[in-house]
Write a protein that holds these residues in place. Structure first.
Motif, PDB file in Angstrom:
ATOM      1  N   LEU A 142       0.930  -1.087  -0.091  1.00  0.00           N
ATOM      2  CA  LEU A 142       0.043   0.017  -0.058  1.00  0.00           C
ATOM      3  C   LEU A 142       0.899   1.422  -0.083  1.00  0.00           C
ATOM      4  O   LEU A 142       0.617   2.273  -0.787  1.00  0.00           O
ATOM      5  CB  LEU A 142      -0.795  -0.053   1.119  1.00  0.00           C
ATOM      6  CG  LEU A 142      -1.803   1.329   1.452  1.00  0.00           C
ATOM      7  CD1 LEU A 142      -2.773   1.203   0.431  1.00  0.00           C
ATOM      8  CD2 LEU A 142      -2.566   1.034   2.702  1.00  0.00           C
ATOM      9  N   MET A 143       1.870   1.305   0.772  1.00  0.00           N
ATOM     10  CA  MET A 143       2.699   2.271   0.850  1.00  0.00           C
ATOM     11  C   MET A 143       3.414   2.583  -0.440  1.00  0.00           C
ATOM     12  O   MET A 143       3.877   3.711  -0.774  1.00  0.00           O
ATOM     13  CB  MET A 143       3.802   2.310   2.028  1.00  0.00           C
ATOM     14  CG  MET A 143       3.116   2.327   3.533  1.00  0.00           C
ATOM     15  SD  MET A 143       4.037   2.731   4.712  1.00  0.00           S
ATOM     16  CE  MET A 143       4.743   0.904   4.915  1.00  0.00           C
ATOM     17  N   THR A 179       2.375   1.669  -3.557  1.00  0.00           N
ATOM     18  CA  THR A 179       1.615   2.236  -4.708  1.00  0.00           C
ATOM     19  C   THR A 179       0.930   3.445  -4.436  1.00  0.00           C
ATOM     20  O   THR A 179       0.345   4.300  -5.191  1.00  0.00           O
ATOM     21  CB  THR A 179       0.355   1.060  -4.771  1.00  0.00           C
ATOM     22  OG1 THR A 179       0.055   0.757  -3.556  1.00  0.00           O
ATOM     23  CG2 THR A 179       0.946  -0.077  -5.392  1.00  0.00           C
ATOM     24  N   GLU A 180       0.868   3.869  -2.951  1.00  0.00           N
ATOM     25  CA  GLU A 180       0.253   4.998  -2.648  1.00  0.00           C
ATOM     26  C   GLU A 180       1.158   5.806  -1.653  1.00  0.00           C
ATOM     27  O   GLU A 180       1.023   5.663  -0.424  1.00  0.00           O
ATOM     28  CB  GLU A 180      -1.131   5.013  -1.823  1.00  0.00           C
ATOM     29  CG  GLU A 180      -2.371   4.523  -2.828  1.00  0.00           C
ATOM     30  CD  GLU A 180      -2.668   5.860  -3.563  1.00  0.00           C
ATOM     31  OE1 GLU A 180      -2.704   6.923  -2.890  1.00  0.00           O
ATOM     32  OE2 GLU A 180      -3.400   5.540  -4.673  1.00  0.00           O
ATOM     33  N   SER A 186       1.404   8.610  -0.710  1.00  0.00           N
ATOM     34  CA  SER A 186       0.781   9.747   0.251  1.00  0.00           C
ATOM     35  C   SER A 186       0.622   9.166   1.521  1.00  0.00           C
ATOM     36  O   SER A 186       0.522   9.850   2.472  1.00  0.00           O
ATOM     37  CB  SER A 186      -0.319  10.402  -0.529  1.00  0.00           C
ATOM     38  OG  SER A 186      -1.342   9.399  -0.535  1.00  0.00           O
ATOM     39  N   VAL A 187       0.299   7.950   1.782  1.00  0.00           N
ATOM     40  CA  VAL A 187       0.132   7.203   2.700  1.00  0.00           C
ATOM     41  C   VAL A 187       1.400   6.904   3.764  1.00  0.00           C
ATOM     42  O   VAL A 187       1.344   6.528   4.963  1.00  0.00           O
ATOM     43  CB  VAL A 187      -0.797   6.053   2.846  1.00  0.00           C
ATOM     44  CG1 VAL A 187      -2.189   6.461   2.393  1.00  0.00           C
ATOM     45  CG2 VAL A 187      -0.321   5.078   2.298  1.00  0.00           C
ATOM     46  N   LYS A 188       2.553   7.282   3.159  1.00  0.00           N
ATOM     47  CA  LYS A 188       3.748   6.860   3.631  1.00  0.00           C
ATOM     48  C   LYS A 188       4.353   7.938   4.639  1.00  0.00           C
ATOM     49  O   LYS A 188       4.355   9.018   4.062  1.00  0.00           O
ATOM     50  CB  LYS A 188       4.766   6.471   2.513  1.00  0.00           C
ATOM     51  CG  LYS A 188       6.129   5.880   3.058  1.00  0.00           C
ATOM     52  CD  LYS A 188       7.159   5.751   2.099  1.00  0.00           C
ATOM     53  CE  LYS A 188       7.022   5.154   0.890  1.00  0.00           C
ATOM     54  NZ  LYS A 188       7.969   5.076  -0.007  1.00  0.00           N
ATOM     55  N   VAL A 210      -5.792  -4.342  -2.096  1.00  0.00           N
ATOM     56  CA  VAL A 210      -4.863  -3.109  -1.897  1.00  0.00           C
ATOM     57  C   VAL A 210      -4.543  -2.985  -3.413  1.00  0.00           C
ATOM     58  O   VAL A 210      -4.469  -1.873  -4.054  1.00  0.00           O
ATOM     59  CB  VAL A 210      -3.599  -3.392  -1.237  1.00  0.00           C
ATOM     60  CG1 VAL A 210      -2.802  -2.290  -1.542  1.00  0.00           C
ATOM     61  CG2 VAL A 210      -3.983  -3.354   0.271  1.00  0.00           C
ATOM     62  N   LYS A 228      -6.768   0.066  -3.515  1.00  0.00           N
ATOM     63  CA  LYS A 228      -5.851   0.849  -2.474  1.00  0.00           C
ATOM     64  C   LYS A 228      -6.171   1.046  -1.046  1.00  0.00           C
ATOM     65  O   LYS A 228      -6.449  -0.009  -0.631  1.00  0.00           O
ATOM     66  CB  LYS A 228      -5.552   2.369  -3.341  1.00  0.00           C
ATOM     67  CG  LYS A 228      -5.138   2.304  -4.684  1.00  0.00           C
ATOM     68  CD  LYS A 228      -3.746   1.582  -5.118  1.00  0.00           C
ATOM     69  CE  LYS A 228      -3.349   1.694  -6.216  1.00  0.00           C
ATOM     70  NZ  LYS A 228      -3.962   0.980  -7.350  1.00  0.00           N
ATOM     71  N   VAL A 229      -6.183   2.300  -0.569  1.00  0.00           N
ATOM     72  CA  VAL A 229      -6.449   2.489   0.685  1.00  0.00           C
ATOM     73  C   VAL A 229      -7.961   1.964   1.307  1.00  0.00           C
ATOM     74  O   VAL A 229      -7.953   1.109   2.181  1.00  0.00           O
ATOM     75  CB  VAL A 229      -6.361   4.079   1.292  1.00  0.00           C
ATOM     76  CG1 VAL A 229      -6.867   4.156   2.700  1.00  0.00           C
ATOM     77  CG2 VAL A 229      -5.010   4.425   1.086  1.00  0.00           C
TER      78      VAL A 229
END
Length: 528
Positions: A348-349, A351-352, A354-356, A458, A462-463
């Motif tokens: 998830l982190m 591929t996205e 922004s959430v990392k 995921v 995604k989120v």
């Protein structure tokens, strides 16, 4: 003398046991299809005939005497009376049967009273487990569980001699529940030995083992074990009622098929009963008020009811000091959580971004590969499963070589050729270690499926996919019940003391009461 044919018996529906009937009824009757009135009557009743020859002919139809090579019908004569000994060659304990035959040869006419069967049982047969059987079906049933049957001329009863000797492997430590220190005895495929190992540890006269039989054809023996003044008797009655309602041909795979019959049709991957091959673990659960099911031919016992947290505890934790046991328990908890969430969260982190968090900015693949990440994970998951199955089916001397091939050659060259990135191999290895650290094999398989579901969620959503997937799994666990016991107890419904006992391995003397999840009648651990 009037004769009857098998066609007459079929039309009149008067025979209890089928005989060979020609498919083409226009064919002439053969000699074996014709019976006298006396023989016809014998075949329509469940009696033991007075003549040895009649019993022999009935047994030819009932059990295949003369066809099955392992069935022995030993005809003899003692003090002027014909007799026959019926047994399975693979079951009979030779030294006992030889002694029985020797004793019968020494019988004198004056030793026989008016009732020959009673005289044989009380005065002549030198064995401790002997009983009368009054019907042919009863004699066949005793034969099928390994007893030897003695027929005597002019007697309407027979004698069942329980002198069986089941094939059994030696007792050794279970491979799935090893401990550094502790007992090395584990269950085997013979139920009587398993029950004896538990009885040796719990020398309580209130410990009950109720025998039941399941399967129209296999007639599989199983028993329900519980301590009478601790267990919730309503639970025992519920389990017995469910078992008595089972209608199947048999249980050739033992306890696993019994579990599916008890739990009904469900696609829930999480195990609702716990298996153990250790008699000390089974004894501990009996003292907590659980019910345990033993099935003959199965080298494990089934514990119920169980919760999720029963599957994450191991005997090794109780073989160490409380501090060390608590440490081991937390390491195991961390491994299980890592096995479930490490790969989906890393994916998830990546591929996205922004959430990392900024502190974890270094996380992510430093190189690219020719295969998308989700396919890398799926291939790696399938590879681990193939490795596990290969280890099961590979001969023992070759397992080390197979591990080297999988770990060094396949793993290294998969990275060098661009099929995998290094991080995928690393995190997959950590998740696999956490999966193998799970004490319950059934729970480890369920965790693997949960991880795959989260990875796919995921990849597509995604989120929201991670959040919804995690929530759905938690809801399944929360609403699941094992024999009316909440599966996530003591987390939901919340019980602070019980949850603390799971988080911290308490000293042996500290717990004063039994877990409330089993609704024990006697909840105190200490003698009054």
């Amino acid at each position: 003398m009037k004769f009857f044919s098998t066609k007459d018996l079929k039309n009149k529906n008067q025979r209890k046991h089928k005989v060979s009937v020609h498919k083409d009824e226009k064919q002439p009757l053969q000699a074996e299809d014709i019976f006298t009135a006396e023989e016809w009557e014998l075949k329509n009743t469940d009696v033991i005939a007075h003549r040895i020859e009649d019993n022999k002919r009935i047994l030819e139809e009932l059990i295949g005497l003369g066809t099955s090579f392992d069935i022995v019908f030993r005809e003899m004569e003692y003090v002027g009376k014909k007799a026959a000994l019926l047994y399975f060659n693979g079951y009979a304990k030779d030294e006992v049967m030889v002694e029985v035959v020797k004793q019968l040869t020494r019988v004198k006419p004056e030793e026989l009273g008016s009732n020959t069967i009673d005289s044989f049982i009380k005065k002549i047969i030198p064995h401790i487990q002997v009983e009368k059987v009054h019907t042919m079906s009863g004699a066949v049933q005793k034969l099928m569980i390994g007893s030897s049957i003695l027929f005597v001329e002019n007697a309407s009863e027979a004698i069942a001699i329980d002198a069986k000797d089941y094939p059994v492997r030696s007792i050794e430590e279970p491979t799935l529940e090893k401990v550094v220190r502790g007992a090395r005895d584990g269950f085997v495929e013979t139920m009587m030995l398993n029950v004896t190992m538990v009885r040796r540890r719990v020398k309580d006269p209130r410990l009950k083992f109720e025998l039941m039989t399941i399967g129209e054809r296999t007639r599989t023996d199983m028993c329900i074990a519980y301590i009478n003044d601790i267990v919730d008797l309503d639970l025992v009655k519920s389990v017995k009622d469910k078992i008595s309602q089972i209608e199947v041909d048999g249980l050739p795979l033992g306890d696993k098929q019994l579990e599916e019959e008890l739990l009904g049709r469900t696609w829930n991957p999480f195990p609702l009963v716990r298996y153990s091959e250790r008699p000390d673990v089974i004894s501990s659960h009996l003292l907590e008020g659980h019910v345990v099911l033993f099935v003959d031919t199965s080298p494990s016992a089934m514990i119920l009811p169980t919760t999720f947290f029963h599957h994450v505890q191991h005997a090794e934790e109780y073989r160490q000091t409380p501090t060390v046991g608590t440490y081991f328990r937390w390491v195991r908890f961390f491994g299980i959580l890592a096995s479930i969430f490490l790969l989906p969260m890393w994916f998830l982190m990546v591929t996205e971004p922004s959430v990392k968090p900024e502190a974890l900015a270094w996380i992510g693949p430093q190189e690219t590969a020719n295969v998308p990440l989700i396919l890398q994970f799926l291939i790696a998951e399938l590879g681990v499963d193939m490795l596990r199955m290969a280890a099961i089916h590979t001969p023992q001397p070759l397992t080390a070589a197979m591990g080297l091939i999988a770990a060094i050659i396949i793993g290294e060259f998969a990275v060098k050729t661009g099929l995998f990135v290094t991080e995928v191999v690393l995190y997959m290895a950590v998740a696999a270690i956490g999966m193998f650290a799970t004490p319950s094999y059934e729970l480890s398989v369920a965790i693997r499926l949960v991880r795959l579901v989260l990875l796919v969620a995921v990849a597509f959503f995604k989120v929201p996919g991670f959040v919804i997937g995690t929530t759905a799994i938690l809801l399944i666990l929360i609403f699941q019940r094992s024999f009316n016991a909440p599966y996530m107890w003591p987390f939901i419904p919340f019980n602070a003391k019980a949850l603390f006992s799971i988080a911290i391995r308490k000293p042996f003397q500290q717990p004063k009461v039994r877990p409330s999840i089993t609704k024990p009648v006697d909840s105190t651990r200490k003698p009054r």
